[in-house]
Motif scaffolding. Sequence first.
Motif, PDB file in Angstrom:
ATOM      1  N   ASP A 120     -11.966   5.219   7.713  1.00 39.91           N
ATOM      2  CA  ASP A 120     -11.479   6.537   8.097  1.00 39.91           C
ATOM      3  C   ASP A 120     -12.134   7.568   7.205  1.00 39.91           C
ATOM      4  OD1 ASP A 120      -9.948   8.456   9.427  1.00 39.91           O
ATOM      5  OD2 ASP A 120      -8.236   8.213   8.066  1.00 39.91           O
ATOM      6  N   ARG A 121     -12.319   8.722   7.749  1.00 42.83           N
ATOM      7  CA  ARG A 121     -12.817   9.846   6.950  1.00 42.83           C
ATOM      8  C   ARG A 121     -12.263  11.133   7.529  1.00 42.83           C
ATOM      9  NH1 ARG A 121     -18.096   7.941   8.287  1.00 42.83           N
ATOM     10  NH2 ARG A 121     -18.684   8.126   6.104  1.00 42.83           N
ATOM     11  N   SER A 122     -11.997  12.057   6.638  1.00 43.61           N
ATOM     12  CA  SER A 122     -11.611  13.400   7.026  1.00 43.61           C
ATOM     13  C   SER A 122     -12.094  14.317   5.914  1.00 43.61           C
ATOM     14  CB  SER A 122     -10.094  13.508   7.229  1.00 43.61           C
ATOM     15  OG  SER A 122      -9.413  13.244   6.023  1.00 43.61           O
ATOM     16  N   GLU A 123     -11.809  15.569   6.015  1.00 46.64           N
ATOM     17  CA  GLU A 123     -12.275  16.530   5.017  1.00 46.64           C
ATOM     18  C   GLU A 123     -11.846  16.103   3.613  1.00 46.64           C
ATOM     19  OE1 GLU A 123     -14.316  19.574   3.453  1.00 46.64           O
ATOM     20  OE2 GLU A 123     -14.269  19.107   5.591  1.00 46.64           O
ATOM     21  N   GLY A 124     -12.810  15.801   2.763  1.00 47.88           N
ATOM     22  CA  GLY A 124     -12.517  15.467   1.371  1.00 47.88           C
ATOM     23  C   GLY A 124     -11.944  14.088   1.136  1.00 47.88           C
ATOM     24  N   MET A 125     -12.078  13.165   2.114  1.00 48.21           N
ATOM     25  CA  MET A 125     -11.479  11.839   1.964  1.00 48.21           C
ATOM     26  C   MET A 125     -12.275  10.822   2.768  1.00 48.21           C
ATOM     27  SD  MET A 125      -9.587   9.320   3.657  1.00 48.21           S
ATOM     28  CE  MET A 125      -9.189  10.125   5.173  1.00 48.21           C
ATOM     29  N   VAL A 126     -12.510   9.640   2.151  1.00 49.81           N
ATOM     30  CA  VAL A 126     -13.130   8.516   2.854  1.00 49.81           C
ATOM     31  C   VAL A 126     -12.394   7.251   2.427  1.00 49.81           C
ATOM     32  CG1 VAL A 126     -15.238   7.192   3.284  1.00 49.81           C
ATOM     33  CG2 VAL A 126     -15.393   9.655   2.824  1.00 49.81           C
ATOM     34  N   GLU A 127     -12.027   6.424   3.414  1.00 49.59           N
ATOM     35  CA  GLU A 127     -11.360   5.149   3.141  1.00 49.59           C
ATOM     36  C   GLU A 127     -12.282   4.019   3.582  1.00 49.59           C
ATOM     37  OE1 GLU A 127      -7.064   2.967   3.913  1.00 49.59           O
ATOM     38  OE2 GLU A 127      -7.760   4.470   5.341  1.00 49.59           O
ATOM     39  N   ILE A 128     -12.467   3.007   2.702  1.00 49.25           N
ATOM     40  CA  ILE A 128     -13.328   1.870   3.017  1.00 49.25           C
ATOM     41  C   ILE A 128     -12.567   0.565   2.798  1.00 49.25           C
ATOM     42  CG2 ILE A 128     -15.389   3.178   2.404  1.00 49.25           C
ATOM     43  CD1 ILE A 128     -15.600   1.466  -0.159  1.00 49.25           C
ATOM     44  N   SER A 129     -13.036  -0.491   3.466  1.00 47.83           N
ATOM     45  CA  SER A 129     -12.367  -1.782   3.324  1.00 47.83           C
ATOM     46  C   SER A 129     -13.241  -2.897   3.870  1.00 47.83           C
ATOM     47  CB  SER A 129     -11.033  -1.769   4.079  1.00 47.83           C
ATOM     48  OG  SER A 129     -10.350  -2.990   3.913  1.00 47.83           O
ATOM     49  N   SER A 130     -12.824  -4.112   3.582  1.00 44.49           N
ATOM     50  CA  SER A 130     -13.486  -5.292   4.140  1.00 44.49           C
ATOM     51  C   SER A 130     -12.781  -5.773   5.399  1.00 44.49           C
ATOM     52  CB  SER A 130     -13.493  -6.421   3.106  1.00 44.49           C
ATOM     53  OG  SER A 130     -12.161  -6.787   2.777  1.00 44.49           O
ATOM     54  N   TRP A 131     -11.665  -5.155   5.741  1.00 42.80           N
ATOM     55  CA  TRP A 131     -10.883  -5.574   6.900  1.00 42.80           C
ATOM     56  C   TRP A 131     -10.149  -4.372   7.464  1.00 42.80           C
ATOM     57  CZ3 TRP A 131      -5.299  -6.344   6.977  1.00 42.80           C
ATOM     58  CH2 TRP A 131      -4.657  -5.866   5.835  1.00 42.80           C
ATOM     59  N   GLU A 132      -9.661  -4.504   8.682  1.00 52.51           N
ATOM     60  CA  GLU A 132      -8.925  -3.422   9.344  1.00 52.51           C
ATOM     61  C   GLU A 132      -7.429  -3.651   9.146  1.00 52.51           C
ATOM     62  OE1 GLU A 132      -8.422   0.048  11.228  1.00 52.51           O
ATOM     63  OE2 GLU A 132     -10.423  -0.818  11.153  1.00 52.51           O
ATOM     64  N   PRO A 133      -6.807  -2.926   8.227  1.00 52.98           N
ATOM     65  CA  PRO A 133      -5.383  -3.150   7.973  1.00 52.98           C
ATOM     66  C   PRO A 133      -4.514  -2.778   9.176  1.00 52.98           C
ATOM     67  CG  PRO A 133      -6.364  -1.717   6.291  1.00 52.98           C
ATOM     68  CD  PRO A 133      -7.365  -1.888   7.378  1.00 52.98           C
ATOM     69  N   THR A 134      -3.544  -3.608   9.443  1.00 54.27           N
ATOM     70  CA  THR A 134      -2.523  -3.296  10.449  1.00 54.27           C
ATOM     71  C   THR A 134      -1.176  -3.448   9.766  1.00 54.27           C
ATOM     72  OG1 THR A 134      -2.272  -5.581  11.191  1.00 54.27           O
ATOM     73  CG2 THR A 134      -3.954  -4.230  12.316  1.00 54.27           C
ATOM     74  N   ALA A 135      -0.189  -2.769  10.280  1.00 50.69           N
ATOM     75  CA  ALA A 135       1.155  -2.870   9.704  1.00 50.69           C
ATOM     76  C   ALA A 135       1.645  -4.311   9.737  1.00 50.69           C
ATOM     77  CB  ALA A 135       2.121  -1.950  10.443  1.00 50.69           C
ATOM     78  N   GLU A 136       1.333  -5.019  10.814  1.00 49.01           N
ATOM     79  CA  GLU A 136       1.781  -6.414  10.939  1.00 49.01           C
ATOM     80  C   GLU A 136       1.160  -7.290   9.864  1.00 49.01           C
ATOM     81  OE1 GLU A 136       0.397  -4.634  13.541  1.00 49.01           O
ATOM     82  OE2 GLU A 136       2.334  -4.110  14.413  1.00 49.01           O
ATOM     83  N   ALA A 137      -0.147  -7.149   9.635  1.00 53.08           N
ATOM     84  CA  ALA A 137      -0.833  -7.968   8.623  1.00 53.08           C
ATOM     85  C   ALA A 137      -0.311  -7.658   7.222  1.00 53.08           C
ATOM     86  CB  ALA A 137      -2.339  -7.745   8.693  1.00 53.08           C
ATOM     87  N   VAL A 138      -0.090  -6.396   6.941  1.00 45.42           N
ATOM     88  CA  VAL A 138       0.404  -6.008   5.616  1.00 45.42           C
ATOM     89  C   VAL A 138       1.829  -6.525   5.402  1.00 45.42           C
ATOM     90  CG1 VAL A 138       1.007  -4.043   4.140  1.00 45.42           C
ATOM     91  CG2 VAL A 138      -1.145  -4.035   5.427  1.00 45.42           C
ATOM     92  N   ARG A 139       2.665  -6.445   6.418  1.00 44.21           N
ATOM     93  CA  ARG A 139       4.025  -6.980   6.293  1.00 44.21           C
ATOM     94  C   ARG A 139       4.013  -8.493   6.090  1.00 44.21           C
ATOM     95  NH1 ARG A 139       5.397  -3.063  10.177  1.00 44.21           N
ATOM     96  NH2 ARG A 139       5.099  -4.541  11.871  1.00 44.21           N
ATOM     97  N   ALA A 140       3.047  -9.187   6.718  1.00 47.55           N
ATOM     98  CA  ALA A 140       3.004 -10.654   6.666  1.00 47.55           C
ATOM     99  C   ALA A 140       2.627 -11.187   5.287  1.00 47.55           C
ATOM    100  CB  ALA A 140       2.022 -11.182   7.706  1.00 47.55           C
ATOM    101  N   GLY A 141       1.878 -10.447   4.514  1.00 49.13           N
ATOM    102  CA  GLY A 141       1.488 -10.935   3.192  1.00 49.13           C
ATOM    103  C   GLY A 141       0.517  -9.989   2.528  1.00 49.13           C
ATOM    104  N   GLN A 142       0.372 -10.143   1.231  1.00 47.30           N
ATOM    105  CA  GLN A 142      -0.530  -9.274   0.471  1.00 47.30           C
ATOM    106  C   GLN A 142      -1.968  -9.492   0.910  1.00 47.30           C
ATOM    107  OE1 GLN A 142       0.361  -6.826  -2.019  1.00 47.30           O
ATOM    108  NE2 GLN A 142      -1.693  -6.308  -1.365  1.00 47.30           N
ATOM    109  N   MET A 143      -2.636  -8.417   1.238  1.00 50.20           N
ATOM    110  CA  MET A 143      -4.035  -8.433   1.643  1.00 50.20           C
ATOM    111  C   MET A 143      -4.807  -7.560   0.660  1.00 50.20           C
ATOM    112  SD  MET A 143      -3.889 -10.373   4.279  1.00 50.20           S
ATOM    113  CE  MET A 143      -5.427 -10.187   5.145  1.00 50.20           C
ATOM    114  N   PRO A 144      -6.134  -7.648   0.655  1.00 47.67           N
ATOM    115  CA  PRO A 144      -6.902  -6.787  -0.258  1.00 47.67           C
ATOM    116  C   PRO A 144      -6.637  -5.319   0.040  1.00 47.67           C
ATOM    117  CG  PRO A 144      -8.310  -8.447   0.767  1.00 47.67           C
ATOM    118  CD  PRO A 144      -6.988  -8.508   1.464  1.00 47.67           C
ATOM    119  N   PRO A 145      -6.488  -4.497  -1.002  1.00 52.37           N
ATOM    120  CA  PRO A 145      -6.274  -3.068  -0.768  1.00 52.37           C
ATOM    121  C   PRO A 145      -7.546  -2.396  -0.267  1.00 52.37           C
ATOM    122  CG  PRO A 145      -6.544  -3.481  -3.098  1.00 52.37           C
ATOM    123  CD  PRO A 145      -6.512  -4.828  -2.425  1.00 52.37           C
ATOM    124  N   THR A 146      -7.384  -1.284   0.420  1.00 53.33           N
ATOM    125  CA  THR A 146      -8.526  -0.461   0.781  1.00 53.33           C
ATOM    126  C   THR A 146      -8.854   0.424  -0.425  1.00 53.33           C
ATOM    127  OG1 THR A 146      -7.176   1.336   1.697  1.00 53.33           O
ATOM    128  CG2 THR A 146      -7.823  -0.432   3.216  1.00 53.33           C
TER     129      THR A 146
END
Length: 129
Positions: free
Chosen positions: A32-58
């Motif tokens: 994701d990117r917007s004015e003054g911000m960029v988010e990067i990751s090795s995976w596409e976080p979803t609420a379901e995946a994050v609730r299921a267990g700890q995943m690498p942070p973005t």
Amino acid sequence: MTSRFTELVIECLDPERLAAFWCEVLDFTVLDRSEGMVEISSWEPTAEAVRAGQMPPTLFFVRVPEAKTVKNRLHLDVSPVDASTADEVARLLALGATRVDVGQGSGRSWVVMADPEGNEFDVVRSLAV
């Protein structure tokens, strides 16, 4: 009740430049990117995946008006997966990293470096076989 570690925010002068550097270092992509911000990751976080267990942070790069002025209190460690530590250090130098001395002394098994905005990180043991 519990929380998850979901993002690591890095304040910087140029989010696009720093995100591009770290995408090359870690083989991440821009989420994701917007004015003054960029988010990067090795995976596409979803609420379901994050609730299921700890995943690498973005990694979340956010523009701030001031440059870094003191040694980091928190830093990243990276481990090469398909090269020696020396070869990875050479690659990172070519990408714009620099070697830095934060008082670590000589003869250490890790190499202290800084990203293009001066944020320290360590290149630690190689995981290459």
